[in-house]
Design an enzyme around this catalytic site. Structure first.
Site, PDB file in Angstrom:
ATOM      1  CE  LYS A 178      -1.692   2.617   3.216  1.00 28.01           C
ATOM      2  NZ  LYS A 178      -1.475   3.895   2.508  1.00 28.01           N
ATOM      3  CD  GLU A 254      12.635   4.653   8.583  1.00 29.35           C
ATOM      4  OE1 GLU A 254      12.505   5.554   9.452  1.00 29.35           O
ATOM      5  OE2 GLU A 254      12.681   4.863   7.371  1.00 29.35           O
ATOM      6  CB  CYS A 288      12.429   9.487   9.393  1.00 25.31           C
ATOM      7  SG  CYS A 288      10.869   9.091   8.666  1.00 25.31           S
ATOM      8  CD  GLU A 385       9.848  12.972  12.390  1.00 26.07           C
ATOM      9  OE1 GLU A 385       8.683  12.576  12.588  1.00 26.07           O
ATOM     10  OE2 GLU A 385      10.651  12.336  11.713  1.00 26.07           O
TER      11      GLU A 385
END
Ligand code: SIN
Length: 486
Positions: A178, A254, A288, A385
């Site tokens: 996906k 991750e 990331c 973040e």
């Protein structure tokens, strides 16, 4: 879509492209203009199940193929990606917004995983353990885990796919994928290239959808799926982990990062300033591993800041397909608003804006590259973040304070530090609680090395020799009554 750019818009299930069972479509947007680029089939639960049916049916033949046969298909897939470099790069720039040279670099990066795992397929070794009895042999076999569900993000529309799919296929697993609904075209094109490479029907099924939660339920609720591999937010990763417990599916995650970028007073300041333009501005800060907390030793903080501001002033923001552009848009308005809210919060708490600080007027989701000074640990830019082009500079006094600040987070994906002192290089590398450390290096990502995080940044590793282990089971065969030799 622009003339000449090739990408399928239907779902890839069982080796053929077909519309969504419901007939629904999803709109793919160009983040540089806000306009719709293409309409892509929008998968439903019936498509999610059909994809698993196809992957499951393909598993028996694919796992029985020799490692050399699997390697040859992967090698051919790699070659087709290289031949399609220009098309794939233009697609990525359209649907993700990243500058064209960055998209070209991503095609190279993405295909390098396929090349690497085409080779690793041949190096899946078992072992023979000396037994305590002379008439026994103890064998360890490595076998594919089975059907793998891969869920991938929009920030690296090609590389996050190949880094999961290539090792899974190399190990003898089959895959349902996906891709992010923001960037399905690159994913479908990669699927098409694998079909053209001569892949057996159903080893990779690509099903874009806007209904991520429904897909997760369908795949995590299906005991034929034996492994989930996900790149995305920590919140979603935790939810997937909970759901994977129903059938005890294996899981690799991750997840988010909060990378510290430490500049010691013995560092090469030009190197540290130049490296931050990659560590921070790659994909407009939407990675990331983006340097998020810039920690600079107080004696050199002003000199470092001046160098960084000088570089940022010269960076060109704009549409990724325009010549000379180095920073593209945020993926959408939500992404842009998050970045702007971090800047507003920092300023409200006393940070200064040296350059940038706001959105750019005109179409698209652009944010000006920004340098903030006088940043402190309680600000959002230091706690979450930011996922945008904001360099937030805080100061520290000594090595212990830098390491303590760096480790003071629930995340542990990547950290960077700059020093010319070899003893400090060892000490700090060992003290940082991170899965990846960039030592005098702002760009460490590479197919040959393990990528992944400590703490809430994830589970498992992608790339390197470790990358294929994630898709292998270990079987112990205890063989008795073999005789005692001659
Ligand atoms: C990521 O942002 O998750 C991936 C970055 C990389 O592979 O370098």
């Amino acid at each position: 879509m622009q003339d000449g750019i090739k990408a399928p818009t239907d779902l890839l299930i069982g080796g053929a492209f077909r519309p969504a069972e419901s007939g629904r479509m999803l709109a793919v947007e160009d983040p540089a203009t806000g306009e719709t680029l293409a309409e892509v089939a929008n998968g439903s639960v019936a498509d999610a199940q059909a994809a698993v049916d196809a992957a499951h049916a393909a598993l028996r033949g694919w796992r029985a193929a020799s490692a050399y046969q699997r390697s040859a298909i992967l090698r051919r897939w790699y070659e087709l990606q290289i031949a399609d470099r220009d098309n794939l790069a233009r697609l990525m720039t359209l649907e993700n917004g990243k500058p064209l040279p960055e998209s070209q670099t991503e095609v190279d990066y993405a295909s390098s995983f396929v090349e690497w795992f085409a080779e690793e397929a041949k190096r899946v070794y078992g072992r023979i353990i000396p037994a305590t009895r002379a008439d026994k042999r103890l064998l360890v076999l490595r076998q594919p885990v089975g059907v793998v569900a891969a869920i991938t993000p929009w920030n690296f529309p090609a590389a996050m796919i190949t880094r999961k799919v290539a090792p899974a296929l190399a190990a003898g697993c089959t895959v349902v994928l996906k891709p992010a609904p923001e960037t399905p075209l690159t994913a479908l094109r990669l699927g098409q290239l694998l079909v053209e490479a001569g892949a057996p029907v159903g080893i990779l099924n690509v099903v874009p959808t806007t209904d991520a939660a429904m897909f997760a339920d369908a795949w995590l609720g299906d005991e034929r799926v034996r492994k989930i591999t996900f790149t995305g937010s920590t919140a979603v990763g935790k939810e997937l982990m909970r759901k994977a417990s129903t059938h005890v599916q294996k899981i690799s995650l991750e997840l988010g990062g909060q990378a510290p970028y430490i500049v010691f007073d013995d560092a090469d300041l030009d190197l540290a300033a130049t490296a931050i333009t990659t560590a921070k501005f790659r994909n407009a800060g939407q990675t990331c591993v983006a340097a998020n907390r810039i920690l600079v030793q107080e004696g050199i903080a002003d000199a470092f800041t001046e160098r960084v501001v000088d570089l940022v002033e010269r960076m060109r923001v704009g549409k990724g397909s325009d010549e000379g552009v180095q920073i593209g848009p945020m993926i959408n308005e939500r992404g842009r608003q998050k970045v702007l809210s971090h800047v507003r919060d920092a300023v409200a708490q006393g940070a200064g804006i040296r350059i940038g600080g706001g959105e750019l007027t005109g179409p698209g989701y652009f944010v000006a590259p920004t340098v903030l000074t006088n940043v402190s640990p309680k600000m959002l830019v230091m706690r979450e973040e930011t996922f945008g082009p904001v360099i937030a500079i805080a100061r520290f006094r000594d090595e212990q304070e830098a390491v303590d600040l760096a480790n003071d987070t629930e995340f542990g994906l990547a950290a960077y530090f700059f020093t010319k002192d070899a003893t400090r290089a060892w000490r700090v590398s060992e003290a940082l609680e991170y899965g990846i450390v960039g030592l005098n290096d702002g760009a460490f990502s590479t197919a040959q090395a393990p990528f992944g995080g400590y703490k809430e940044s994830g589970l498992g590793r992608e790339g390197g020799h470790e990358g294929i282990d994630e898709f292998l089971e270990t079987k112990f065969v205890s063989w008795g009554a073999v005789g005692t030799g001659i």
